[in-house]
Design a protein around this motif. Structure first.
Motif, mmCIF file in Angstrom:
data_model
loop_
_atom_site.group_PDB
_atom_site.id
_atom_site.type_symbol
_atom_site.label_atom_id
_atom_site.label_comp_id
_atom_site.label_asym_id
_atom_site.label_seq_id
_atom_site.Cartn_x
_atom_site.Cartn_y
_atom_site.Cartn_z
ATOM 1 N N PHE A 132 8.581 -4.477 -2.892
ATOM 2 C CA PHE A 132 7.430 -4.980 -2.146
ATOM 3 C C PHE A 132 7.122 -4.025 -0.994
ATOM 4 C CE2 PHE A 132 8.471 -8.531 -4.695
ATOM 5 C CZ PHE A 132 7.263 -9.205 -4.873
ATOM 6 N N PRO A 133 5.880 -4.010 -0.535
ATOM 7 C CA PRO A 133 5.487 -3.013 0.478
ATOM 8 C C PRO A 133 6.424 -2.930 1.684
ATOM 9 C CG PRO A 133 3.527 -4.081 -0.364
ATOM 10 C CD PRO A 133 4.710 -4.780 -1.002
ATOM 11 N N HIS A 134 6.904 -4.080 2.214
ATOM 12 C CA HIS A 134 7.720 -4.025 3.433
ATOM 13 C C HIS A 134 9.047 -3.298 3.205
ATOM 14 C CE1 HIS A 134 9.609 -7.590 1.546
ATOM 15 N NE2 HIS A 134 10.692 -7.181 2.205
ATOM 16 N N MET A 135 9.421 -3.091 1.950
ATOM 17 C CA MET A 135 10.686 -2.413 1.656
ATOM 18 C C MET A 135 10.524 -0.890 1.652
ATOM 19 S SD MET A 135 11.463 -5.045 -1.437
ATOM 20 C CE MET A 135 13.062 -4.549 -2.041
ATOM 21 N N LEU A 136 9.294 -0.431 1.783
ATOM 22 C CA LEU A 136 9.028 1.011 1.696
ATOM 23 C C LEU A 136 8.746 1.617 3.064
ATOM 24 C CD1 LEU A 136 6.551 1.169 -1.335
ATOM 25 C CD2 LEU A 136 9.056 1.060 -1.357
ATOM 26 N N SER A 137 9.041 2.920 3.177
ATOM 27 C CA SER A 137 8.695 3.650 4.406
ATOM 28 C C SER A 137 7.179 3.901 4.430
ATOM 29 C CB SER A 137 9.422 4.993 4.428
ATOM 30 O OG SER A 137 8.869 5.843 3.433
ATOM 31 N N GLY A 138 6.685 4.322 5.579
ATOM 32 C CA GLY A 138 5.249 4.607 5.712
ATOM 33 C C GLY A 138 4.774 5.646 4.706
ATOM 34 N N GLY A 139 5.591 6.677 4.520
ATOM 35 C CA GLY A 139 5.220 7.739 3.586
ATOM 36 C C GLY A 139 5.164 7.228 2.154
ATOM 37 N N GLN A 140 6.124 6.359 1.812
ATOM 38 C CA GLN A 140 6.138 5.797 0.457
ATOM 39 C C GLN A 140 4.939 4.872 0.232
ATOM 40 O OE1 GLN A 140 10.091 4.123 0.752
ATOM 41 N NE2 GLN A 140 10.939 5.702 -0.616
ATOM 42 N N GLN A 141 4.618 4.091 1.270
ATOM 43 C CA GLN A 141 3.445 3.200 1.153
ATOM 44 C C GLN A 141 2.171 4.013 0.952
ATOM 45 O OE1 GLN A 141 3.031 0.032 4.023
ATOM 46 N NE2 GLN A 141 5.221 -0.072 4.347
ATOM 47 N N GLN A 142 2.108 5.156 1.656
ATOM 48 C CA GLN A 142 0.936 5.997 1.514
ATOM 49 C C GLN A 142 0.832 6.546 0.093
ATOM 50 O OE1 GLN A 142 -0.524 8.864 1.116
ATOM 51 N NE2 GLN A 142 -2.333 8.732 2.417
ATOM 52 N N ARG A 143 1.983 6.888 -0.502
ATOM 53 C CA ARG A 143 1.973 7.383 -1.877
ATOM 54 C C ARG A 143 1.526 6.291 -2.847
ATOM 55 N NH1 ARG A 143 7.755 10.107 -1.223
ATOM 56 N NH2 ARG A 143 7.926 10.164 -3.471
ATOM 57 N N VAL A 144 1.935 5.043 -2.556
ATOM 58 C CA VAL A 144 1.501 3.933 -3.405
ATOM 59 C C VAL A 144 -0.021 3.731 -3.275
ATOM 60 C CG1 VAL A 144 1.687 1.445 -3.820
ATOM 61 C CG2 VAL A 144 3.754 2.796 -3.333
ATOM 62 N N ALA A 145 -0.521 3.862 -2.050
ATOM 63 C CA ALA A 145 -1.974 3.731 -1.849
ATOM 64 C C ALA A 145 -2.714 4.807 -2.649
ATOM 65 C CB ALA A 145 -2.317 3.844 -0.362
ATOM 66 N N LEU A 146 -2.143 6.003 -2.684
ATOM 67 C CA LEU A 146 -2.739 7.082 -3.468
ATOM 68 C C LEU A 146 -2.698 6.734 -4.962
ATOM 69 C CD1 LEU A 146 -3.898 9.995 -3.252
ATOM 70 C CD2 LEU A 146 -1.548 10.833 -3.526
ATOM 71 N N ALA A 147 -1.562 6.190 -5.405
ATOM 72 C CA ALA A 147 -1.422 5.781 -6.809
ATOM 73 C C ALA A 147 -2.440 4.693 -7.159
ATOM 74 C CB ALA A 147 -0.001 5.285 -7.081
ATOM 75 N N ARG A 148 -2.631 3.752 -6.224
ATOM 76 C CA ARG A 148 -3.582 2.666 -6.466
ATOM 77 C C ARG A 148 -4.999 3.220 -6.661
ATOM 78 N NH1 ARG A 148 -4.044 -1.899 -1.919
ATOM 79 N NH2 ARG A 148 -4.748 -0.086 -0.741
ATOM 80 N N ALA A 149 -5.328 4.224 -5.851
ATOM 81 C CA ALA A 149 -6.663 4.825 -5.966
ATOM 82 C C ALA A 149 -6.794 5.660 -7.238
ATOM 83 C CB ALA A 149 -6.951 5.682 -4.737
ATOM 84 N N LEU A 150 -5.682 6.269 -7.665
ATOM 85 C CA LEU A 150 -5.732 7.144 -8.846
ATOM 86 C C LEU A 150 -5.660 6.373 -10.170
ATOM 87 C CD1 LEU A 150 -3.299 10.006 -7.716
ATOM 88 C CD2 LEU A 150 -5.721 10.320 -8.306
ATOM 89 N N ALA A 151 -5.083 5.149 -10.125
ATOM 90 C CA ALA A 151 -4.792 4.418 -11.362
ATOM 91 C C ALA A 151 -6.004 4.235 -12.282
ATOM 92 C CB ALA A 151 -4.150 3.075 -11.035
ATOM 93 N N PRO A 152 -7.189 3.899 -11.762
ATOM 94 C CA PRO A 152 -8.348 3.763 -12.651
ATOM 95 C C PRO A 152 -8.888 5.111 -13.146
ATOM 96 C CG PRO A 152 -8.654 2.541 -10.584
ATOM 97 C CD PRO A 152 -7.512 3.481 -10.389
ATOM 98 N N GLN A 153 -8.200 6.209 -12.805
ATOM 99 C CA GLN A 153 -8.598 7.565 -13.178
ATOM 100 C C GLN A 153 -10.040 7.885 -12.770
ATOM 101 O OE1 GLN A 153 -7.403 7.955 -17.339
ATOM 102 N NE2 GLN A 153 -5.264 8.007 -16.723
ATOM 103 N N PRO A 154 -10.300 7.776 -11.473
ATOM 104 C CA PRO A 154 -11.657 8.038 -10.985
ATOM 105 C C PRO A 154 -12.002 9.521 -11.103
ATOM 106 C CG PRO A 154 -10.151 7.887 -9.147
ATOM 107 C CD PRO A 154 -9.349 7.538 -10.361
ATOM 108 N N LYS A 155 -13.294 9.809 -11.222
ATOM 109 C CA LYS A 155 -13.736 11.209 -11.244
ATOM 110 C C LYS A 155 -13.738 11.787 -9.838
ATOM 111 C CE LYS A 155 -16.533 11.633 -15.372
ATOM 112 N NZ LYS A 155 -17.026 10.270 -15.727
ATOM 113 N N ILE A 156 -13.864 10.870 -8.855
ATOM 114 C CA ILE A 156 -13.980 11.316 -7.469
ATOM 115 C C ILE A 156 -13.018 10.529 -6.590
ATOM 116 C CG2 ILE A 156 -15.554 11.510 -5.486
ATOM 117 C CD1 ILE A 156 -17.843 11.409 -7.642
ATOM 118 N N MET A 157 -12.284 11.258 -5.748
ATOM 119 C CA MET A 157 -11.418 10.598 -4.769
ATOM 120 C C MET A 157 -12.005 10.833 -3.384
ATOM 121 S SD MET A 157 -8.580 9.106 -5.953
ATOM 122 C CE MET A 157 -7.206 9.349 -4.837
ATOM 123 N N LEU A 158 -12.088 9.756 -2.606
ATOM 124 C CA LEU A 158 -12.594 9.843 -1.236
ATOM 125 C C LEU A 158 -11.478 9.409 -0.293
ATOM 126 C CD1 LEU A 158 -16.072 8.147 -1.856
ATOM 127 C CD2 LEU A 158 -15.599 10.596 -1.725
#
Ligand SMILES: Nc1ncnc2c1ncn2[C@@H]1O[C@H](COP(=O)(O)OP(=O)(O)O)[C@@H](O)[C@H]1O
Ligand SMILES: [Mg+2]
Length: 372
Positions: A132-158
């Protein structure tokens, strides 16, 4: 074809012109940084691209298709974009896998599971899928946020200041990982940052904004080594500065004359010199005649480089010797205190006399009295 294109986009909040005639494009696989001081309109531009801010003037196109026009805006979820913000808020009550799956609600269960695994693997967080998010460091949470944005395989990342919530060591590590993940994913990325070093680290191209307008865009090296004005030159770091007057296409400086390109005689100019443009040598150690001499006021080791505070010596203008009438410049009669940045561990002693050489490709001359 451009994955994302801003065409003459302008936006105001009441009297505030937040974005003024923005022209910018991002190609597939390209990472473009929108750089500039706080309040210059970066976030507004990004939100317009995302469809979070209705377009007032101009056009936004994605892969050649209009997605934003005045009074006609495609909803954010219809644009095929991935978003990452500074406060990459993950849902605290959802597992990491469920957080990443959040944007995939329309996919079948099997495709969703596959995309979650792919995205978590991309950012190296696959083993945390049930955490769960509270078990992760800030850097790890940021990587998960990146994964969440990448998961739908968008053509554009903002991405809007995606690393500014992280402390400096973590920030360097996470932006390094993010660069590689984005480059491997092949998406077009537009990333907002106020940090010039971060922009140069991440970007294929940089658009530097001031007060809603793009001052210059190009490769990082274009902006760094060929700034169009004093704002661009100084935004990338401290510069030494002196004032002068253009005479016959030259300005007289303590390092001899420097060409002023096509400026009229009498034009008042600023000469900006990066600290790393000054080379220091012990007198007599080189055959090459020095551009000037200096006395060391102080020298400090900063890690990768050292900063040497110099008091420059007497004016040695070659034009004066060659018979051209010397002209008044402000530094004459005043000691000039400049900074030189030198690589390595060598530190000159306080009071030491040194020869100074100027790399003229890093001395920039701009007209003064123009707000640039
Ligand atoms: N929702 C808003 N309402 C009013 N003014 C805003 C709003 N959002 C941004 N602004 C103003 O627009 C300008 C640009 O803001 P912003 O795009 O957030 O800049 P940046 O991201 O470069 O710091 C600023 O002057 C800011 O105060
Ligand atoms: Mg912002």
């Amino acid at each position: 074809m451009d994955a994302l294109k801003f065409e003459h986009v302008s936006h105001s909040f009441g009297q505030v012109q937040a974005v003024d005639d923005l022209e910018l494009s991002v190609k597939s696989g390209e990472l473009v940084c929108l750089l500039g001081p706080s309040g210059c309109g970066k976030t507004t531009a990004l939100r317009i691209a995302a469809g979070l801010e209705p377009l007032q003037q101009g056009r936004i196109a994605m892969s050649g298709k209009t997605v934003g026009e005045p009074n006609r805006n495609l909803a954010p979820e219809e644009r095929g974009i991935g978003l990452v913000f500074q406060d990459f808020a993950l849902f605290p009550h959802l597992s990491i896998a469920d957080n990443v799956a959040f944007g995939l609600s329309r996919a079948s269960a099997s495709l969703r599971a596959e995309r979650v695994t792919t995205a978590l693997t991309q950012v190296g967080m696959e083993s945390y899928r049930d955490a769960f998010p509270h078990m992760l460091s800030g850097g790890q949470q940021q990587r998960v946020a990146l994964a969440r944005a990448l998961a739908p395989q968008p053509k554009i990342m903002l991405l809007d200041e995606p690393f500014s919530g992280l402390d400096s060591r973590l920030r360097h590590q996470v932006r390094d990982e993010t660069l590689h993940v984005l480059k491997e994913s092949g998406t077009a990325t537009l990333m907002v940052t106020h940090d010039p070093e971060e922009a140069m680290f991440m970007a294929d191209r940089i658009a530097l904004m001031r007060a809603g307008r793009v001052e210059q865009q190009g490769r990082p090296s274009d902006l760094y080594f060929a700034p169009r004005n004093a704002f661009v030159a100084t935004f990338f770091g401290e510069t030494n500065e002196l004032e002068g007057i253009c005479v016959s296409g030259q300005v007289s400086t303590p390092f001899g004359s420097i060409p002023t390109s096509d400026m009229a005689d009498g034009t008042e100019v600023s000469v900006l010199v990066r600290p790393e443009a000054l080379r220091l040598k012990t007198p007599g150690s080189s055959e090459e005649p020095a551009d000037n001499t200096a006395t060391v006021l102080a020298a400090r080791m900063l890690g990768r480089s050292s900063l040497v505070h110099l008091q420059l010596g007497d004016h040695q203008d070659s034009t004066a010797q060659s018979g051209v009438t010397p002209h008044e410049v402000q530094y004459q009669g005043h000691p000039l205190h400049w900074h030189a940045r030198i690589p390595g561990r060598y530190l000159p002693a306080e009071g030491e006399a040194l020869d100074v050489y100027l790399d003229r490709s890093q001395a920039f001359v701009f007209p003064r009295n123009i707000t640039n």
